[in-house]
Design an enzyme around this catalytic site. Structure first.
Site, PDB file in Angstrom:
ATOM      1  N   GLU A 146      -5.175  31.780  20.946  1.00 24.53           N
ATOM      2  CA  GLU A 146      -4.506  30.773  20.124  1.00 24.53           C
ATOM      3  C   GLU A 146      -5.526  29.947  19.334  1.00 24.53           C
ATOM      4  OE1 GLU A 146      -1.844  28.443  22.553  1.00 24.53           O
ATOM      5  OE2 GLU A 146      -0.703  30.214  23.190  1.00 24.53           O
ATOM      6  N   GLU A 212       3.950  31.300  14.901  1.00 24.22           N
ATOM      7  CA  GLU A 212       5.017  30.845  15.793  1.00 24.22           C
ATOM      8  C   GLU A 212       5.616  29.535  15.308  1.00 24.22           C
ATOM      9  OE1 GLU A 212       4.269  31.047  20.012  1.00 24.22           O
ATOM     10  OE2 GLU A 212       6.026  29.818  20.474  1.00 24.22           O
TER      11      GLU A 212
HETATM   12  N1  LIG Z   1      10.937  32.436  27.626  1.00 23.71           N
HETATM   13  C1  LIG Z   1      10.040  32.100  26.721  1.00 23.71           C
HETATM   14  N2  LIG Z   1      10.282  32.368  25.419  1.00 23.71           N
HETATM   15  C2  LIG Z   1       9.377  32.041  24.456  1.00 23.71           C
HETATM   16  O1  LIG Z   1       9.641  32.328  23.268  1.00 23.71           O
HETATM   17  C3  LIG Z   1       8.167  31.409  24.846  1.00 23.71           C
HETATM   18  C4  LIG Z   1       7.944  31.164  26.225  1.00 23.71           C
HETATM   19  N3  LIG Z   1       8.891  31.496  27.123  1.00 23.71           N
HETATM   20  N4  LIG Z   1       6.797  30.586  26.662  1.00 23.71           N
HETATM   21  C5  LIG Z   1       5.694  30.462  25.754  1.00 23.71           C
HETATM   22  C6  LIG Z   1       6.151  30.101  24.410  1.00 23.71           C
HETATM   23  C7  LIG Z   1       6.738  28.706  24.310  1.00 23.71           C
HETATM   24  N5  LIG Z   1       7.676  28.871  23.247  1.00 23.71           N
HETATM   25  C8  LIG Z   1       8.584  27.894  22.820  1.00 23.71           C
HETATM   26  C9  LIG Z   1       8.993  26.899  23.682  1.00 23.71           C
HETATM   27  C10 LIG Z   1       9.922  25.956  23.272  1.00 23.71           C
HETATM   28  C11 LIG Z   1      10.446  25.992  22.000  1.00 23.71           C
HETATM   29  C12 LIG Z   1      11.445  24.974  21.585  1.00 23.71           C
HETATM   30  O2  LIG Z   1      11.786  24.089  22.332  1.00 23.71           O
HETATM   31  N6  LIG Z   1      12.001  25.106  20.378  1.00 23.71           N
HETATM   32  C13 LIG Z   1      13.122  24.305  19.879  1.00 23.71           C
HETATM   33  C14 LIG Z   1      12.918  23.937  18.434  1.00 23.71           C
HETATM   34  C15 LIG Z   1      11.935  22.840  18.257  1.00 23.71           C
HETATM   35  C16 LIG Z   1      12.099  22.144  16.915  1.00 23.71           C
HETATM   36  O3  LIG Z   1      13.217  22.163  16.366  1.00 23.71           O
HETATM   37  O4  LIG Z   1      11.105  21.560  16.442  1.00 23.71           O
HETATM   38  C17 LIG Z   1      14.385  25.144  19.932  1.00 23.71           C
HETATM   39  O5  LIG Z   1      15.459  24.536  20.090  1.00 23.71           O
HETATM   40  O6  LIG Z   1      14.310  26.372  19.821  1.00 23.71           O
HETATM   41  C18 LIG Z   1      10.023  26.989  21.139  1.00 23.71           C
HETATM   42  C19 LIG Z   1       9.099  27.943  21.552  1.00 23.71           C
HETATM   43  C20 LIG Z   1       7.712  30.236  22.791  1.00 23.71           C
HETATM   44  N7  LIG Z   1       7.213  30.982  23.919  1.00 23.71           N
HETATM   45  C1  LIG Z   2       5.506  34.470  22.243  1.00 25.23           C
HETATM   46  C2  LIG Z   2       4.281  35.329  22.177  1.00 25.23           C
HETATM   47  C3  LIG Z   2       3.705  35.388  20.810  1.00 25.23           C
HETATM   48  C4  LIG Z   2       3.263  34.902  23.198  1.00 25.23           C
HETATM   49  O1  LIG Z   2       2.190  34.426  22.918  1.00 25.23           O
HETATM   50  C5  LIG Z   2       3.606  35.074  24.615  1.00 25.23           C
HETATM   51  O2  LIG Z   2       4.616  35.738  24.931  1.00 25.23           O
HETATM   52  O3  LIG Z   2       2.860  34.559  25.448  1.00 25.23           O
HETATM   53 MG   LIG Z   3       1.204  33.541  24.571  1.00 25.19          MG
END
Ligand SMILES: Nc1nc(=O)c2c([nH]1)NC[C@@H]1CN(c3ccc(C(=O)N[C@@H](CCC(=O)O)C(=O)O)cc3)CN21
Ligand SMILES: CC(C)C(=O)C(=O)O
Ligand SMILES: [Mg+2]
Length: 295
Positions: A146, A212
């Site tokens: 990252e 991302e």
């Molecule tokens: N199960 C899982 N899925 C993922 O896509 C993921 C993980 N774990 N762990 C590592 C990262 C963390 N990720 C994340 C974690 C939280 C949000 C989140 O809370 N997104 C909000 C939007 C935020 C905004 O509007 O600014 C959402 O509601 O999706 C997004 C990606 C993506 N990655």
């Molecule tokens: C969401 C992807 C890009 C990742 O870094 C992960 O799965 O850890």
């Molecule tokens: Mg990762």
């Protein structure tokens, strides 16, 4: 704009007269293991390609047989397999063990392993030591780390040592304690920083970059600007590739999943129903039946 960037823009006609579908990254006929050169060539042909996470040999073999060309042993294993709140606690030992399993479970896919938090932040030499371990011990074809400008020295040293590097910019979950989980690159200043990060990782020699949780318009601009492939997650439809956490995609993840996820199956229900049916039959005395019994 480079020739490659110009070719990348020609995505409206992926099956042009000179394209040979037997070479396609997804759906192609080749059975040998996919390399970074195959990925670059497919992207130049204008093919969009899929990437999924995998954390074990069995699931990886299912995706390999389905033709998924690139598998990521993501540090998201921390959330989905190890039960942590974030990816921050994930260790090199955990990544190394599960990466080796995914390599054993695949014949064709290129396997990329995440460098976990704390395994490259000390500097390029630490990054090289840990990336080398994953290449030698787990057999992966590439590593991912990252950070954009802040990680360019690490990327450069790994690439010089012959280790393909996938970069990861925008939302970088290992920095959750500093940045939270918010859309990145909103506003002119943040958009310019994301573009600088994208160029920095390309200049350092990364073969691809994950974007991302960034606005779709900005992700498309980064994709047009770079000659290396962009891999989107929550970054709209304009990137060269797309990645999802597989447990989100099949409905296995418990609790809340990010809004950018699409659920293509409900394996939580399938698994839960199978467990209940087994349990009911044990309690009711109908399992095991005669055909499961030895005399
Ligand atoms: N199960 C899982 N899925 C993922 O896509 C993921 C993980 N774990 N762990 C590592 C990262 C963390 N990720 C994340 C974690 C939280 C949000 C989140 O809370 N997104 C909000 C939007 C935020 C905004 O509007 O600014 C959402 O509601 O999706 C997004 C990606 C993506 N990655
Ligand atoms: C969401 C992807 C890009 C990742 O870094 C992960 O799965 O850890
Ligand atoms: Mg990762």
């Amino acid at each position: 704009m480079s020739l490659q960037a110009a070719q990348k823009q020609n995505q409206s006609s992926p099956a042009g007269p000179s394209s040979d579908s037997s070479k396609a990254l997804y759906g192609g006929k080749s059975t040998r293991r996919i390399t970074v050169h195959d990925i670059a060539a497919a992207t130049e042909r204008g093919e969009k390609w899929p990437m999924l996470t995998a954390y074990d040999a069995m699931t990886a073999s299912v995706f390999d047989e389905a033709g998924i060309p690139v598998m990521l042993v993501g540090d998201s294993m921390g959330n989905v397999h190890l039960g942590y709140e974030t990816t921050v606690p994930v260790t090199m030992d955990e990544i190394a063990m599960l990466s080796a399993a995914v390599v054993r479970g695949t014949k064709r896919a290129m396997v990329v392993a995440d460098l976990p938090f704390g395994s490259y932040q000390e500097g390029p030499v630490q990054a090289l030591r840990n990336a080398t371990r994953l290449i030698k011990e787990s057999g992966v074809g590439a590593v991912k780390l990252e950070g954009g400008e802040r990680s360019h020295e690490q990327i450069r040293l790994l690439v010089e040592a012959g280790i393909p590097v996938m970069a990861h910019i925008g939302l970088t979950p290992q920095s959750v304690n500093a940045m939270g989980y918010r859309v990145q690159g909103r506003g002119e200043e943040a958009a310019q920083q994301l573009l600088r990060d994208a160029k920095a990782v390309q200049d350092a020699g990364a073969f691809a970059v994950v974007l991302e949780l960034v606005p779709a318009e900005l992700a498309a601009e980064v994709t047009r600007t770079l000659h290396i492939p962009t891999v989107g997650i929550g970054a709209g439809a304009g990137t060269d590739a797309q990645v999802l956490v597989y447990t989100d995609m099949v409905g296995l993840t418990g609790g809340k999943v990010p809004r950018f996820t699409k659920q293509y199956a409900d394996l939580r229900k399938v698994l839960g129903d199978a467990a209940k049916e087994f349990a009911d039959e044990v309690v009711g005395g109908t399992f095991p039946a005669a055909e499961h019994t030895f005399h």
